[in-house]
Design a protein around this motif. Structure first.
Motif, PDB file in Angstrom:
ATOM      1  N   ARG A 278      85.324  30.202  26.924  1.00 49.25           N
ATOM      2  CA  ARG A 278      84.024  30.123  25.981  1.00 49.25           C
ATOM      3  C   ARG A 278      83.885  28.920  25.270  1.00 49.25           C
ATOM      4  O   ARG A 278      82.666  28.290  25.209  1.00 49.25           O
ATOM      5  N   GLY A 279      84.826  28.388  24.561  1.00 50.28           N
ATOM      6  CA  GLY A 279      84.934  27.119  23.816  1.00 50.28           C
ATOM      7  C   GLY A 279      84.400  25.847  24.884  1.00 50.28           C
ATOM      8  O   GLY A 279      83.763  25.166  24.289  1.00 50.28           O
ATOM      9  N   ARG A 280      85.180  26.020  25.859  1.00 49.96           N
ATOM     10  CA  ARG A 280      84.820  24.759  26.771  1.00 49.96           C
ATOM     11  C   ARG A 280      83.262  24.913  27.394  1.00 49.96           C
ATOM     12  O   ARG A 280      82.563  23.893  27.216  1.00 49.96           O
TER      13      ARG A 280
ATOM     14  N   ALA B  79      65.099  29.200  14.126  1.00 49.70           N
ATOM     15  CA  ALA B  79      66.275  28.613  14.979  1.00 49.70           C
ATOM     16  C   ALA B  79      66.857  29.509  15.937  1.00 49.70           C
ATOM     17  O   ALA B  79      67.110  30.570  15.554  1.00 49.70           O
ATOM     18  N   GLU B  80      67.185  29.085  17.121  1.00 49.88           N
ATOM     19  CA  GLU B  80      67.772  29.940  18.097  1.00 49.88           C
ATOM     20  C   GLU B  80      69.150  30.450  17.656  1.00 49.88           C
ATOM     21  O   GLU B  80      69.889  29.644  17.111  1.00 49.88           O
ATOM     22  N   PRO B  81      69.523  31.578  17.899  1.00 51.14           N
ATOM     23  CA  PRO B  81      68.764  32.807  18.716  1.00 51.14           C
ATOM     24  C   PRO B  81      67.660  33.508  17.961  1.00 51.14           C
ATOM     25  O   PRO B  81      67.484  34.530  18.373  1.00 51.14           O
TER      26      PRO B  81
ATOM     27  N   ASP C 191      74.105  36.326  21.236  1.00 55.21           N
ATOM     28  CA  ASP C 191      75.275  36.871  20.916  1.00 55.21           C
ATOM     29  C   ASP C 191      75.231  37.569  19.680  1.00 55.21           C
ATOM     30  O   ASP C 191      76.091  38.650  19.516  1.00 55.21           O
TER      31      ASP C 191
ATOM     32  N   LYS D 185      76.812  21.657  24.429  1.00 60.36           N
ATOM     33  CA  LYS D 185      76.147  20.670  23.292  1.00 60.36           C
ATOM     34  C   LYS D 185      76.164  19.436  23.752  1.00 60.36           C
ATOM     35  O   LYS D 185      75.459  18.715  22.917  1.00 60.36           O
TER      36      LYS D 185
ATOM     37  N   GLU E 167      88.822  30.887  25.232  1.00 64.09           N
ATOM     38  CA  GLU E 167      88.984  29.418  25.395  1.00 64.09           C
ATOM     39  C   GLU E 167      88.210  28.815  26.401  1.00 64.09           C
ATOM     40  O   GLU E 167      87.388  27.727  26.227  1.00 64.09           O
TER      41      GLU E 167
ATOM     42  N   GLU F  27      80.365  35.882  27.054  1.00 58.76           N
ATOM     43  CA  GLU F  27      80.303  36.207  25.660  1.00 58.76           C
ATOM     44  C   GLU F  27      80.208  37.638  25.564  1.00 58.76           C
ATOM     45  O   GLU F  27      80.656  38.397  24.753  1.00 58.76           O
TER      46      GLU F  27
ATOM     47  N   VAL G 161      80.832  26.287  25.551  1.00 58.59           N
ATOM     48  CA  VAL G 161      79.853  25.955  24.455  1.00 58.59           C
ATOM     49  C   VAL G 161      79.733  24.325  24.421  1.00 58.59           C
ATOM     50  O   VAL G 161      78.776  23.982  23.999  1.00 58.59           O
ATOM     51  N   GLN G 162      81.158  23.918  24.028  1.00 60.46           N
ATOM     52  CA  GLN G 162      81.119  22.476  23.852  1.00 60.46           C
ATOM     53  C   GLN G 162      80.535  21.646  24.785  1.00 60.46           C
ATOM     54  O   GLN G 162      79.813  20.784  24.545  1.00 60.46           O
ATOM     55  N   TYR G 163      80.660  21.758  26.204  1.00 55.91           N
ATOM     56  CA  TYR G 163      79.823  21.465  27.138  1.00 55.91           C
ATOM     57  C   TYR G 163      78.544  21.382  27.114  1.00 55.91           C
ATOM     58  O   TYR G 163      77.650  20.468  27.208  1.00 55.91           O
TER      59      TYR G 163
ATOM     60  N   ILE H 103      85.181  22.217  35.386  1.00 53.24           N
ATOM     61  CA  ILE H 103      85.307  22.793  34.006  1.00 53.24           C
ATOM     62  C   ILE H 103      86.349  23.727  34.465  1.00 53.24           C
ATOM     63  O   ILE H 103      87.349  24.299  34.004  1.00 53.24           O
TER      64      ILE H 103
END
Lengths: 694, 694
Positions: free
Chosen positions: A291-293, A595-597, A210, A299, A289, A316, A295-297, A443
């Protein structure tokens, strides 16, 4: 760049200007391609044979473009266009997005269950038929009559084609060009058995991820290969394109044949202001928002990361697009130009008493409709358009509930997305045994319910109805954990069972969709009557005014139908710094962080010593493209494939509203890196041979 | 509404209109309160005694307002103003936000380590001193000279007060009013030992949660009680306000004494456009994503939900505020009014040759500065202003690194946030043993790094420097898991060790902050020279033009300094529907769903049968307030507390830019529900008695 929501075509900015000359602007239809302009500017003759050959070698996928590149149905497109298929075929222990895929023989090619491939084989102008149906009617009656006529035309086209030995069964779709200025019937040969042949690893297909999306210089092998099958065998595709593995030269004339998704260059200022003030800011807030959910999921653990990746990538991409679109509309100079162009057209109308009397003031009509739209935008978005529920399973529930009512009606009286012509595609999707990830479904559904409660307010009727005793979390969990709609058999049984099956179903998601349906229907009706109908009627009038001034020397807005444009390989100047048109392989390795990406896959590290570091990797051109063009071949004057469009630069995003000659650039994979990769990294001999590599 | 980032004051819309008459607009200073207007309109005499009494009973907390309500230091404010303290004092097994708190005796009152309480005891006009220092200088030199003068004035005020037996040590802060039109020195008595006395449960304090935030009707017991201590004993506060537990009547004249945080009513159109096009959209996108990460993290388990709650609440509040501010600025009519008012003032200047010659064109100067600001906004935001790192620990690291350089300089040459007057507050915060949650720190830091890479691009110098070999996840984990800055002793040792300690520190977060510092410093300097200095200089000129037209019959923008305003208890008409000014207790129970945030706590359910259901709960007034006014007493003509401001309605948010007489309403807790709750729900006899309840 991706297949979702992008935008371009007939610059309202240039609407009263002369034809683009130095600017290679324009998303031309195949029936109105400006061959003469190309001949004058480049001395290259594009005749009907050339046009037919390229058209028949161009393929439309779900949301993307591709090309046939072998006589046996081989399809070349972008990696990001087949990412959903890779996700669908992946499991916890076999991640095709991460690891890539190469079918060792044809028997190992794996079906992408929801993919299709369409080839445009016929184009018929039906404007006069549509005009005849709507003339003299109120805007609401005209709106209904227009839809009925379009449904009827599609239906008879498909029915007739069944009996036509020459063409065989066709997929028939009507197209609205020039915002109601023309209507066409496009006829496609459709392939529904599409299989996966090759995909590189995500780390090289989307090197930079991204952060690099919509950037250039780039180093992405954003390619993927599919194959069309018919009757269980590779399709015969004699009209394929040839690949020239030497790539294009700087300043070379190149064409892009593909399906730009959507542009808004012909919209009125009132419509653009609605996007700026209402649609884009609200969409962006919700998407950021979510996206934030995600991303956090993701991780949380590797499996969560794997399962959410495809949806996160799409989201994204859309965020980046719409953010830049909002930036463009917040640019007062852009809006002032649009306003000036609009005023010029209005002045031209005013100067023509006959025209003036016949069309009245369509701009004012659109402005009134925009006020109505703004007033209903929130409930429409959340209740009818799905922002308040969301997720795959909830979408299926809504589709089943609504289809049960629609299919009971005569074909021409249905909502257009449920006409007979649309049903086979729906059935294909319902029957596909795709993986379902309940946590992601929860989610999405929780998010939708929480934001619907926030934006409509806890005392809104529908919010009270759905959340009177449960929290969004509780409700989403009960619905997702209780539904059987993840199972294709269950879905098809409800589909085939019709209204009776839906009414008596005790599946909790079906019950939920039934509860939402009356309010959603009412909003849809209000939208069609108060917004869609007057805007369609007024837009047709504006199109007439525009044709009166300019004829068809301008091009229509993008509509995810086939277009051809021309341009040259070239960089640009970004804040005074020259950006070269080509990147080289060597820089890929220098730029990698490990490191990705920004990680180069092991296969490339292994092959590194054997690679020619001066190989051209990605390139920039000034072709006028937009989302939906992803996967389009970059074609030289001989009609050979010399590159593979996969993105635009950051300045290309304002292409939704106008084409910036100086800054807007398309981004493509050079065919030379494809050759290098197939030969030295992937050792894909059979594939390379079939693609014409000697 | 909350203590973070809200905005209001001297309507540029009304800047050339006559004084507000029917509109009770205005955030008046205590030194320029329009007592005569109040007398004329309401027949009520507000004399100096009244003003002094109310001023000395008003308290400023960190980001909020409060009142002394007993002679023994008892402080009444909002629950949401003490939520951070409740969070700091909570543990996994003792969640004070959820369960509430009531000190059974004074010995059980618990210290809020970072809280302070200021009372405004003196106000001195220092405009002429500042003018003398800057006159004849270039804007950059004037900017430096202005800051040096302000630092000097604060320093001598504090030094002198140490020896003043009458006042004792004072906290001295200079204030810029009318955007540079006036400078004042405000002198405060500061209490630094503040303890928690009472808090109701979150479920009743914030009934309706984020969905109901900025809504009315409401049912929130948004109250909290603290106590100021001196020398380990309850402070003597003879100048406290009395509570009238019968609440106000409809249409009654009411005053709000408090500290509105920030408004932008005097900004130029160019400054408002910067907010609309750049600041608000970018902030909102980042905040919405961070919200999503917090929400998703909080859904993981109860402890995650508990630890993230306070930060999430603050973020959601700010999102709601800024979203509506963006809506306001996207309203072309609002901006057109601002433009017209600005033009009228420019015309007035042009008509006065002397004035015109002396001030030139400050609006053009501000426009130029805005272009410079837009060009540096992204790096400034991420590198200097912390959007690219973030979290408490990274903030501490940055503070320590920068302070080590600043404290080595003479006082007047330091950045203003590190002057001697500022140091005790910093030391108090460094010494506070607050809980640190590494997982949340990692979320914040990862998020900052990821977005910095996205927005500045992976090839930006600072991004390459920080992320050359690690991903944002890896780097954030290494820094947070490796740092010792969560320990107050470590922090204080680095603070006391000065530059040498910082230079030799091998704490990974200190190393990180050192790596960022040169780029951050350079951006700060560029910002001060190219944006701050010319804007300050130009704003002072505009203020002079405004005074020339209007004198001080207008009020200054809010600056988190003490203001007094007046209004009446009243509802409004929302889309043609009348909203009554009071809510009643009965509806709380009817509206509850049983699921958070619409859940009535067990204590209220138990007491339900004994409660008078007709008790007034919350109320609306047309007082002109904004964030920072949270916790302000609502005061009747006799100077008694009749309510407790805790929010505004949704229309109040555009109060950042102008006061909408018809729609803007403040929202308060009625003192009658406080009486009912203390007596029947919480059985808080000693507290009720001390608050004057017989």
């Amino acid at each position: 760049m991706q297949k979702i929501f992008l935008a371009i075509a007939c610059g309202a900015l240039s609407v009263l200007a002369s034809l683009p000359a130095s600017a290679d602007e324009g998303m031309w239809t195949y029936h109105d391609f400006p061959s003469q302009a190309v001949a004058e500017k480049f001395g290259v003759r594009i005749d009907q044979t050339w046009l037919d050959r390229v058209r028949l070698g161009t393929v439309r996928l779900a949301g993307c473009t591709a090309s046939f590149v072998s006589p046996n149905g081989l399809i070349l497109t972008n990696h990001h266009c087949i990412e959903s298929c890779l996700a669908e075929l992946s499991t916890q222990t076999d991640d095709l997005i991460a690891a890539g895929f190469l079918a060792s023989d044809r028997g190992k090619e794996r079906r992408c269950e929801t993919q299709i491939a369409d080839v445009l084989v016929g184009m018929v102008n039906i404007t006069s038929q549509v005009d005849a149906a709507v003339t003299g009617k109120s805007s609401q009656d005209a709106n209904d009559a227009r839809k009925q006529t379009l449904t009827q035309i599609e239906q008879s086209c498909e029915t007739n084609s069944q009996k036509d030995r020459k063409t065989g069964p066709l997929k028939c779709q009507t197209v609205n060009l020039y915002n109601g200025g023309q209507y066409w019937l496009y006829q496609y040969k459709r392939y529904t058995d599409i299989r996966l042949v090759f995909a590189p690893e995500r780390d090289i297909a989307a090197f930079g991820g991204d952060p690099d999306n919509f950037q250039f210089p780039r180093w992405c092998l954003d390619m993927g290969v599919l194959r069309a099958y018919e009757n269980g065998k590779p399709a015969k595709t004699p009209n394929h394109l040839s690949i020239n593995f030497d790539g294009p030269a700087a300043n070379e004339l190149v064409f892009v044949s593909g399906h730009p998704g959507s542009t808004d260059r012909l919209l009125t200022v009132a419509q653009l202001e609605t996007q700026r003030d209402v649609e884009l800011p609200r969409w962006l807030l919700r998407a950021a928002e979510l996206r934030g959910r995600y991303v956090q999921y993701g991780k949380g653990n590797a499996e969560a990361a794997r399962t959410v990746e495809d949806q996160l990538n799409g989201l994204e991409n859309s965020i980046k697009v719409r953010r830049r679109q909002l930036d463009a509309l917040l640019d007062d100079e852009l809006l002032a130009s649009k306003r000036a162009a609009e005023q010029a057209l209005r002045d031209a109308v005013a100067a023509d008493p006959q025209l003036s009397q016949s069309i009245g003031d369509p701009w004012a009509e659109i402005e009134t409709a925009q006020s109505a739209y703004r007033a209903m935008h929130l409930p429409l978005t959340f209740i009818e358009n799905g922002a308040g529920w969301g997720g795959r399973l909830a979408g299926i529930a809504r589709l089943l509930v609504r289809a049960a009512d629609e299919r009971a009606k005569p074909n021409t009286e249905r909502l257009r997305e449920y006409t007979d012509a649309a049903l086979p595609r729906i059935e294909q999707q319902l029957a596909a045994a795709l993986p379902v990830y309940p946590e992601i479904e929860i989610i999405r559904l929780t998010f939708g319910l929480e934001r619907m409660r926030e934006w409509l307010g806890p005392d809104h009727e529908i919010v009270r109805k759905l959340l009177s005793k449960e929290s969004p979390d509780e409700l989403a969990q009960r619905l997702v954990n209780g539904t059987k709609l993840g199972d294709p058999e269950t879905r098809l049984a409800l589909w085939n069972g019709g209204k009776a099956a839906i009414t008596s179903a005790d599946d909790p998601l079906i019950e939920f969709a039934r509860a939402v349906e009356p309010a959603a229907r009412a909003l849809r009706q209000r939208y069609e009557d108060e917004v869609e109908a007057p805007v369609e009627a007024a837009s047709e009038k504006i199109a007439r005014a525009r044709f009166a001034s300019l004829g068809t020397s301008v091009y229509p807005d993008a509509t995810f139908t086939l277009r051809l444009n021309y341009g040259t390989v070239q960089g640009w100047s970004e804040n005074g710094v020259a950006v070269e048109p080509f990147t080289q392989l060597s820089r890929l390795f220098e730029r990698a962080t490990g490191a990705e990406p920004f990680k180069v896959p092991a296969s490339w590290e292994r092959a590194k010593a054997t690679l020619d570091m001066s190989t051209r990797f990605n390139l920039a051109t000034n072709n006028d493209i937009v989302g939906g063009n992803s996967g389009s071949a970059l074609i030289n004057a001989k009609g050979e494939v010399v590159g593979l469009i996969f993105d635009g630069n950051i300045n290309s995003i304002s292409g939704a509203y106008w084409f910036d000659t100086e800054l807007n650039r398309a981004v493509a994979v050079d065919t030379t890196i494809i050759r290098e990769a197939l030969r030295k990294v992937y050792d894909a001999k059979a594939l390379a041979t079939e693609m014409g590599l000697r």
